[in-house]
Design a protein around this motif. Structure first.
Motif, PDB file in Angstrom:
ATOM      1  N   MET A   1      -9.640   1.293  -0.358  1.00 25.05           N
ATOM      2  CA  MET A   1      -9.294   0.156  -1.174  1.00 25.05           C
ATOM      3  C   MET A   1      -7.796   0.212  -1.471  1.00 25.05           C
ATOM      4  SD  MET A   1     -10.968  -2.402  -2.674  1.00 25.05           S
ATOM      5  CE  MET A   1     -12.623  -1.819  -2.774  1.00 25.05           C
ATOM      6  N   TRP A   2      -7.110  -0.900  -1.304  1.00 22.18           N
ATOM      7  CA  TRP A   2      -5.690  -0.967  -1.611  1.00 22.18           C
ATOM      8  C   TRP A   2      -5.381  -2.305  -2.240  1.00 22.18           C
ATOM      9  CZ3 TRP A   2      -2.479  -4.431   1.221  1.00 22.18           C
ATOM     10  CH2 TRP A   2      -3.100  -5.042   2.309  1.00 22.18           C
ATOM     11  N   TYR A   3      -4.220  -2.390  -2.870  1.00 22.56           N
ATOM     12  CA  TYR A   3      -3.803  -3.601  -3.576  1.00 22.56           C
ATOM     13  C   TYR A   3      -2.650  -4.270  -2.842  1.00 22.56           C
ATOM     14  CZ  TYR A   3      -6.465  -1.802  -7.514  1.00 22.56           C
ATOM     15  OH  TYR A   3      -7.459  -1.333  -8.326  1.00 22.56           O
ATOM     16  N   GLU A   8      -4.369  -8.596  -5.556  1.00 20.90           N
ATOM     17  CA  GLU A   8      -5.687  -8.746  -4.936  1.00 20.90           C
ATOM     18  C   GLU A   8      -6.095  -7.444  -4.245  1.00 20.90           C
ATOM     19  OE1 GLU A   8      -7.527 -11.170  -1.121  1.00 20.90           O
ATOM     20  OE2 GLU A   8      -5.643 -11.825  -2.006  1.00 20.90           O
ATOM     21  N   LYS A   9      -7.346  -7.034  -4.445  1.00 20.77           N
ATOM     22  CA  LYS A   9      -7.868  -5.838  -3.788  1.00 20.77           C
ATOM     23  C   LYS A   9      -8.291  -6.189  -2.365  1.00 20.77           C
ATOM     24  CE  LYS A   9      -9.825  -3.342  -7.679  1.00 20.77           C
ATOM     25  NZ  LYS A   9     -11.059  -2.748  -8.222  1.00 20.77           N
ATOM     26  N   ALA A  10      -8.075  -5.269  -1.474  1.00 20.62           N
ATOM     27  CA  ALA A  10      -8.492  -5.453  -0.086  1.00 20.62           C
ATOM     28  C   ALA A  10      -9.139  -4.166   0.400  1.00 20.62           C
ATOM     29  CB  ALA A  10      -7.296  -5.803   0.782  1.00 20.62           C
ATOM     30  N   LYS A  11     -10.096  -4.315   1.272  1.00 20.25           N
ATOM     31  CA  LYS A  11     -10.785  -3.169   1.825  1.00 20.25           C
ATOM     32  C   LYS A  11     -10.330  -2.988   3.265  1.00 20.25           C
ATOM     33  CE  LYS A  11     -15.290  -1.078   1.662  1.00 20.25           C
ATOM     34  NZ  LYS A  11     -16.669  -1.249   1.233  1.00 20.25           N
ATOM     35  N   LEU A  12     -10.164  -1.766   3.659  1.00 16.72           N
ATOM     36  CA  LEU A  12      -9.656  -1.462   4.976  1.00 16.72           C
ATOM     37  C   LEU A  12     -10.490  -0.329   5.565  1.00 16.72           C
ATOM     38  CD1 LEU A  12      -7.261  -2.112   6.874  1.00 16.72           C
ATOM     39  CD2 LEU A  12      -6.018  -0.298   5.756  1.00 16.72           C
ATOM     40  N   VAL A  13     -10.890  -0.464   6.800  1.00 15.46           N
ATOM     41  CA  VAL A  13     -11.639   0.587   7.480  1.00 15.46           C
ATOM     42  C   VAL A  13     -10.628   1.470   8.217  1.00 15.46           C
ATOM     43  CG1 VAL A  13     -13.382   1.089   9.224  1.00 15.46           C
ATOM     44  CG2 VAL A  13     -13.650  -0.893   7.727  1.00 15.46           C
ATOM     45  N   ILE A  14     -10.620   2.737   7.866  1.00 14.80           N
ATOM     46  CA  ILE A  14      -9.698   3.697   8.471  1.00 14.80           C
ATOM     47  C   ILE A  14     -10.466   4.490   9.529  1.00 14.80           C
ATOM     48  CG2 ILE A  14      -8.204   5.689   8.041  1.00 14.80           C
ATOM     49  CD1 ILE A  14      -7.164   3.322   6.559  1.00 14.80           C
ATOM     50  N   ARG A  15      -9.944   4.484  10.750  1.00 15.79           N
ATOM     51  CA  ARG A  15     -10.604   5.244  11.817  1.00 15.79           C
ATOM     52  C   ARG A  15     -10.336   6.733  11.628  1.00 15.79           C
ATOM     53  NH1 ARG A  15      -9.721   3.099  17.761  1.00 15.79           N
ATOM     54  NH2 ARG A  15      -7.795   4.231  17.436  1.00 15.79           N
ATOM     55  N   LYS A  37      -1.009   6.261  -1.567  1.00 14.89           N
ATOM     56  CA  LYS A  37      -0.628   5.208  -2.521  1.00 14.89           C
ATOM     57  C   LYS A  37      -1.672   4.103  -2.453  1.00 14.89           C
ATOM     58  CE  LYS A  37       3.231   7.150  -3.652  1.00 14.89           C
ATOM     59  NZ  LYS A  37       3.026   8.172  -4.643  1.00 14.89           N
ATOM     60  N   ARG A  38      -1.908   3.437  -3.556  1.00 10.53           N
ATOM     61  CA  ARG A  38      -2.938   2.401  -3.629  1.00 10.53           C
ATOM     62  C   ARG A  38      -2.402   0.991  -3.395  1.00 10.53           C
ATOM     63  NH1 ARG A  38      -7.604   4.673  -5.480  1.00 10.53           N
ATOM     64  NH2 ARG A  38      -7.371   6.608  -6.620  1.00 10.53           N
ATOM     65  N   TYR A  39      -1.092   0.846  -3.299  1.00  7.68           N
ATOM     66  CA  TYR A  39      -0.470  -0.455  -3.035  1.00  7.68           C
ATOM     67  C   TYR A  39       0.135  -0.440  -1.645  1.00  7.68           C
ATOM     68  CZ  TYR A  39      -0.914  -1.886  -7.905  1.00  7.68           C
ATOM     69  OH  TYR A  39      -1.404  -2.262  -9.127  1.00  7.68           O
ATOM     70  N   ASP A  40       0.351  -1.624  -1.080  1.00  9.27           N
ATOM     71  CA  ASP A  40       0.924  -1.684   0.260  1.00  9.27           C
ATOM     72  C   ASP A  40       2.404  -1.301   0.238  1.00  9.27           C
ATOM     73  OD1 ASP A  40       2.107  -3.965  -0.795  1.00  9.27           O
ATOM     74  OD2 ASP A  40       1.033  -5.352   0.489  1.00  9.27           O
TER      75      ASP A  40
END
Length: 144
Positions: A1-3, A8-15, A37-40
């Motif tokens: 999960m990152w901001y 806005e929260k976004a979910k990302l699949v990490i390989r 870090k939790r932000y881009d």
């Protein structure tokens, strides 16, 4: 999960990739994020750049933590970037002035155009030089 910078929260699949050579699992992190870090990266870069007009939906304590992290990390990052330049045979020049800011030092090495934080992070991570805790760098250097 990152901001995102909008908050806005976004979910990302990490390989997760298994390396048979070193018997370790490596995570494929996209360059829009900074490790741990939790932000881009764009949000963090915007908060660190004095001339930036990017509004980040983060509270003041988060912005202060980013600035403290950056001041501790930038010396290590600049040293790593210079070591990478030496390893790859690129010219390494000293600072033109003694009183350069942290951003000027990195700008000299990776450029100061937008995306400079992504370029630094990618270079360090791909060279296996990413330090998970910049406050322990002196301890790592002594024990390693």
């Amino acid at each position: 999960m990152w901001y995102k910078s909008s908050g806005e929260k976004a979910k990302l699949v990490i390989r997760r990739l298994y390396c048979e050579a070193c018997s370790k699992i490596h995570h494929e992190l996209p360059d829009l994020l900074v490790p741990y870090k939790r932000y881009d990266a764009e949000s963090i870069e915007g908060a660190l750049s004095p001339s930036s007009r990017i509004n980040v939906a983060a509270d003041e304590s988060t912005l202060l933590r980013w600035k403290c992290w950056f001041l501790a990390w930038v010396v290590y990052a600049a040293g790593c970037l210079q070591a990478i330049r030496i390893r790859t045979g690129l010219p390494v020049t000293g600072p033109s002035a003694e009183t350069q800011s942290a951003l000027h030092v990195l700008g000299r090495l990776v450029g100061d155009a937008a995306g400079w934080l992504k370029r630094v992070v990618r270079s360090l991570a791909n060279s296996h030089l990413w330090a998970t805790d910049p406050f322990c760098l002196s301890v790592r250097a002594l024990s390693g």
